[in-house]
Structures are given as structure tokens and as C-alpha cells.
Design a protein around this motif. Structure first.
Motif, mmCIF file in Angstrom:
data_model
loop_
_atom_site.group_PDB
_atom_site.id
_atom_site.type_symbol
_atom_site.label_atom_id
_atom_site.label_comp_id
_atom_site.label_asym_id
_atom_site.label_seq_id
_atom_site.Cartn_x
_atom_site.Cartn_y
_atom_site.Cartn_z
ATOM 1 N N SER A 164 40.241 38.345 36.776
ATOM 2 C CA SER A 164 39.457 37.639 37.789
ATOM 3 C C SER A 164 37.978 37.791 37.450
ATOM 4 N N LEU A 165 37.318 36.658 37.191
ATOM 5 C CA LEU A 165 35.930 36.663 36.723
ATOM 6 C C LEU A 165 34.966 36.391 37.875
ATOM 7 N N VAL B 87 48.871 35.812 30.230
ATOM 8 C CA VAL B 87 47.500 36.091 30.635
ATOM 9 C C VAL B 87 47.029 34.993 31.579
ATOM 10 N N TYR B 88 46.434 35.396 32.699
ATOM 11 C CA TYR B 88 45.862 34.446 33.651
ATOM 12 C C TYR B 88 44.371 34.756 33.801
ATOM 13 N N ILE B 89 43.539 33.760 33.598
ATOM 14 C CA ILE B 89 42.095 33.926 33.716
ATOM 15 C C ILE B 89 41.584 32.914 34.738
ATOM 16 N N PHE B 90 40.899 33.401 35.767
ATOM 17 C CA PHE B 90 40.339 32.487 36.761
ATOM 18 C C PHE B 90 39.143 33.136 37.454
ATOM 19 N N PRO B 91 38.218 32.333 38.000
ATOM 20 C CA PRO B 91 37.096 32.894 38.775
ATOM 21 C C PRO B 91 37.575 33.324 40.151
ATOM 22 N N GLU C 228 31.557 17.979 39.181
ATOM 23 C CA GLU C 228 31.911 18.565 40.469
ATOM 24 C C GLU C 228 32.184 20.052 40.322
ATOM 25 N N ARG C 229 31.649 20.840 41.234
ATOM 26 C CA ARG C 229 31.855 22.283 41.181
ATOM 27 C C ARG C 229 33.308 22.616 41.522
ATOM 28 N N GLY C 230 33.817 23.675 40.930
ATOM 29 C CA GLY C 230 35.195 24.068 41.195
ATOM 30 C C GLY C 230 35.591 25.287 40.399
ATOM 31 N N LEU C 231 36.851 25.650 40.501
ATOM 32 C CA LEU C 231 37.424 26.805 39.816
ATOM 33 C C LEU C 231 38.439 26.312 38.795
ATOM 34 N N TYR C 232 39.167 27.234 38.192
ATOM 35 C CA TYR C 232 40.132 26.862 37.155
ATOM 36 C C TYR C 232 41.107 28.002 36.925
ATOM 37 N N LEU C 233 42.166 27.685 36.225
ATOM 38 C CA LEU C 233 43.123 28.689 35.755
ATOM 39 C C LEU C 233 43.396 28.415 34.282
ATOM 40 N N ILE C 234 43.137 29.411 33.451
ATOM 41 C CA ILE C 234 43.452 29.338 32.023
ATOM 42 C C ILE C 234 44.575 30.330 31.751
#
Length: 516
Positions: A206-207, A409-413, A429-435
Motif C-alpha cells: 500500500s503506497l 503481488v498487489y500494489i495500490f495507493p 482524471e485523478r484516481g487510484l489503481y491496482l497493479i
């Protein structure tokens, strides 16, 4: 066009600033009619404090005082982060003195102001000659209150905040079941009925405030590693939802799939919790036999430690265990050691890493990272680049250890960056993500183009191929998920509050330091 859209256009997007001005004007005229000096002094101080707090909330959260602001309004959280905001605190103190002075001397200033208005306004016409200065003040205050009660206005937001605080219930199973029934979640699986068998190992990163704008072309020089993972791995856009827009709220949502509304108790509710009827991915991990480790700079911040214990995550590593040094570099270094230990002992494992070095307002500079990252325009940009380096180095470690084939591995803000959003002008557009390195077919859930933070918990279990019977709130929702949350804050607060079994049920607020 609705009210907020109209005023946004009319005032060039400065509707919130207009509300602050109107609030100041309202307090100014109210104070001006107070004849007793002592009462006016008390009123001036209280009014100035309210204005200062609203400005603080706007600066940090881009909204008026709301539940997110309330959650962090305790001595533990304030003292834990105060070193980042010395200049802002100084400026707020200056504002406080100025506002107190303005309100205290308002009687003389208001008389001159209203006389001036009467002289040049329509009140000067013949049929309005008998209107008094007092009537003018009432008209101005009434107009201010009317505008502040529009959608997203300061009074409107205050009322919404009040309703959230009034929504918590006592800890009892009856209240929990009743709230679920009203949300049409009758067949929800509570924590004691969770069944699960292990799948792949899991690493969750979690970033802090690392929203998707940082992965745009504008910041390509800062985030080469994450941009590369975005292209090579599975990438999903995630929308922020109400109740998950702060670090501990994001964590609660990641664990349970519910937004983090707890009424007046706030996160302090976990201090007396010993069990939760709400099922979490922590319950799944426990039932499936995983060893779960959570790494964070300060687990005591915002009730994180208590929350993790409640949801069956007991191996918590922070600065208390790392000799007072737990910056992001230390967390990733320790995570490598924990992984190697689990592999050696043949333990199925889950590793959480919660970063902090990209925290608002300007990051938390780690001088050690200058050996790995070139200088940038600001400390924030430098630490964004530093965290990107740490993530890339960590993934390289996993690859070198041949772990990626059996580890997801899960990477997200955790949430959007706080404060001024102009940094992301030109990034979309502002937003989050999942890598994730999980294949799209494994991680996919229904309505992939409409994913919110409440979907993360389900996606984490699916991508790791963990067989389980857990159901999440998102399984029951219509397409307009965030609208559903906004309309059902009271019921969701009841679910969260009554789902926790506590040693005692009287309400508490965490306003003191830890005693353990």
C-alpha cells in the motif's frame, strides 16, 4: 445544472473559498451585535477556532470538516505527524489571532460597513429608508446561511458529518443482523463461519498517497519501475469511495470490503474490541493457515494496531520492533527477511507493506536514498522516485528468489494525495489503481470498468486462488456503488459498530497517548 455546478462555474471553481468567506462574514455580524465584552471575547475565540479548523480541513482534505478530519483529531495522531507541519501550524496561529481580533472589534467595523452598504445599495431608495442597520445585518447573515447550506456548502457538510456521528450503535449481534437485512445482505457470512483453503502466497504493498497521476507521462522520470510493472502486469483503475479516503480507512476497506464509518467512536472503537462479526481477508488467511505479517512505520497511528489485531493479523512490525527506525527502506528490507524466513520454514505467507515516505505535504526525506536516486525538484518528487526504486528493487528480489510463480503481488495507493491537487494538472482524471502479477482472468470481478476501493478485498482473494466462502459488500451492490455508500452511511456505520464485540460498550474517544 444543480446548485453546486452553478456556483462552481459562477465563482471559477472557488465555491469552498466562498463558503469560508461567508462563514467569516456570518461570525463577524453575529459578533457585532453582542454587547457584553466577555461574551464577545468568548464568541470571537470559538469562532476563530472554527474558521481555523475549517481552513485546516480544506488544506489537507479539500473538503470542510468531515469524518476523515474527525478520525485524526486525537493527540496520538496529531503528535505522531506534527513534525511535518511546523510552518502550517505557525500560519494557522497567525490566522487565529487575526480572526479573534476581527470578530472582537466587529461591532465598530460592522457599523461602518453596513452604513456604507446602505449608502450605496438599493436600500437607499425612498421606500427602504426605514430599514435599519440591524435589518441589513440579518439579511446578510440569512443570505450567507442560505448559500452555506447548498450542496457541498459548509453547513450542509456539517449536517452530514453530524448524521454520521449519530449513527453508531451499541455492540450487539441483533443490531448487526438488522443493519445487514436493511442493506439486503441477509446471507452475509460472518467471521466465525468463514471457510478457506490456501492458494498462492500474497504480498500487498500500500503506497502512501501514490495516486495514478504519478504513473502518467508527466512523471515518467520519477516512476520508471511502476510504469514498467503497469505495462507488464495486470493493471486496473480503481476509484476512491466514501469512507476509505484516509490511510486507516483504506486499510479497513482493504481488509473487510466495507467503508470505515464508526460514528462518534472513530477508530478508538478498536481499543476495546476483542472480536468482529464482520468477516475480513484476515479471517480467510487465518483459516487457510497463512502466516500474516504487517509492516508499517507506526502501527499506533490512527488505531491501526488495534484494528489489525481485531482482524487476526498479529505479527505487526513497526518502529517499536525496528529500533525506532522504520522508514520505507527499512520496511522493504525487513520484508525480504520475513519472506526468506517463511520460505525456509515452508510457511504459506501474507506480507503487508504500508509505506509513508510520500506523505503530504512534501514527503519525508530519507537521506539514505540519495545513494540510489538522483536529485529532484522537491523532496516529495525525490521520495516518489525513491519509493518507485524500492518497489522495483523489491520485485527484482522476488524474481531473483523465484517467488513470483507462487506469490501474488498487489500494489495500490491507500488514497489520493492530500492538499493542493494542481500537481496533477495534465495527468487526466485523478484516481487510484491496482497493479498485480495475477493474470486478468484470475483477478477479474464483475463490472471491471467500475471498480472501487471496496472491491480490493475480493480481488486479493481471487487473484491468489484462495478457495473461500466469504462474501463482500460489493457482491450486493448496484453499479453506482459510491452513490449507494453515500445514501446508506447510517446503516454502514451500524454494521461496522455493532459488528464489533467489545469488552465494554460505552463510547470512547482516543484523546490520550497509548499507555502500554
Amino acid at each position: 445544472m444543480d446548485t453546486i455546478e452553478y456556483f462552481t462555474l459562477l465563482f471559477g471553481g472557488q465555491f469552498m473559498i466562498l463558503n469560508v468567506f461567508l462563514l467569516i462574514l456570518t461570525f463577524f455580524f453575529i459578533s457585532s451585535v453582542l454587547k457584553n465584552n466577555y461574551i464577545r471575547i468568548v464568541f470571537s475565540v470559538l469562532a476563530a477556532i472554527i474558521i481555523d479548523l475549517q481552513i485546516t480541513s480544506l488544506y489537507y482534505t479539500q473538503t470542510f470538516i468531515n469524518y476523515q478530519f474527525y478520525i485524526h483529531s486525537n493527540t496520538r495522531d496529531i503528535l505522531g505527524m506534527i513534525n511535518l507541519y511546523y510552518s502550517e501550524i505557525g500560519l494557522l496561529f497567525i490566522f487565529l489571532i487575526l480572526f479573534i481580533s476581527l470578530f472582537y472589534f466587529s461591532n465598530k467595523l460592522a457599523q461602518a460597513t453596513t452604513a456604507y452598504l446602505c449608502r450605496f445599495s438599493f436600500f437607499n431608495k425612498n421606500k427602504y429608508k426605514n430599514i435599519t442597520l440591524k435589518s441589513t445585518k440579518i439579511l446578510i447573515v440569512g443570505s450567507c446561511i442560505m448559500v452555506m447550506n447548498f450542496d457541498k456548502g459548509v453547513i450542509n457538510e456539517a449536517l452530514d458529518f453530524y448524521y454520521i456521528l449519530q449513527s453508531s450503535t451499541n455492540s450487539n449481534r441483533k443490531g448487526f443482523d438488522s443493519a445487514l437485512d436493511q442493506l439486503k445482505m441477509e446471507d452475509y457470512i460472518s467471521s466465525e463461519n468463514i471457510e478457506a483453503t490456501k492458494g498462492k502466497n500474497i504480498i500487498i504493498i500500500s503506497l502512501e498517497s501514490f495516486e495514478k497521476g504519478y504513473l502518467s507521462e508527466k512523471f515518467a522520470d520519477l516512476t520508471p519501475n511502476l510504469r514498467s510493472l503497469k505495462e507488464k502486469w495486470t493493471y486496473n483503475t480503481i476509484k476512491p469511495n466514501e469512507g476509505s479516503s484516509w490511510t486507516s480507512g483504506s486499510l479497513y476497506t482493504c481488509l473487510t470490503g466495507f467503508p470505515a464509518f464508526f460514528g462518534v467512536d472513530g477508530n478508538a472503537i478498536f481499543q476495546t474490541a476483542h472480536h468482529s462479526e464482520i468477516s475480513s481477508i484476515g479471517n480467510v488467511f487465518e483459516k487457510a493457515g497463512y502466516k500474516t505479517t504487517f509492516l508499517i512505520e507506526n502501527a499506533r497511528f490512527s488505531g491501526t494496531q488495534e484494528m489489525l489485531h481485531t482482524f487476526k493479523i498479529d505479527n505487526i512490525i513497526d518502529k517499536e520492533l525496528l529500533g525506532g527506525k522504520a522508514r520505507d527502506k527499512d520496511l522493504f528490507d525487513r520484508a525480504k527477511l520475513e519472506i526468506q524466513s517463511n520460505v525456509s520454514n515452508k510457511n504459506p505467507f501474507v506480507i503487508f507493506i504500508s509505506t509513508v515516505d510520500t506523505h503530504f505535504p512534501d514527503g519525508i526525506l530519507d537521506e539514505r536514498m540519495k545513494a540510489f536516486v538522483s536529485p529532484k525538484k522537491s523532496d516529495l518528487e525525490f521520495m516518489v522516485s525513491a519509493v518507485d526504486y524500492l518497489v522495483g528493487d523489491f520485485v527484482h528480489f522476488l524474481d531473483k528468489q523465484n517467488l513470483l510463480s507462487n506469490t501474488v503481488v498487489y500494489i495500490f495507493p491507500d488514497h489520493l494525495k492530500m492538499g493542493d491537487p494542481s500537481l496533477f494538472d495534465g495527468t487526466g482524471e485523478r484516481g487510484l489503481y491496482l497493479i498485480s502479477n495475477a493474470p486478468e482472468k484470475d483477478i477479474s470481478v464483475k463490472d471491471r470498468d467500475n471498480l472501487y476501493q471496496i472491491d480490493l478485498a475480493k480481488m486479493i482473494l481471487k487473484g491468489a486462488l484462495i478457495q473461500n466462502n466469504e462474501k463482500f459488500m460489493t457482491d450486493y451492490l448496484p453499479k453506482k456503488k459510491d452513490l449507494f455508500i453515500q445514501k446508506n452511511v447510517n446503516l454502514l456505520t451500524s454494521v461496522n459498530s455493532s459488528g464489533l464485540m467489545r469488552f465494554y460498550s460505552n463510547k470512547i474517544r482516543d484523546t490520550k497517548d497509548d499507555e502500554d
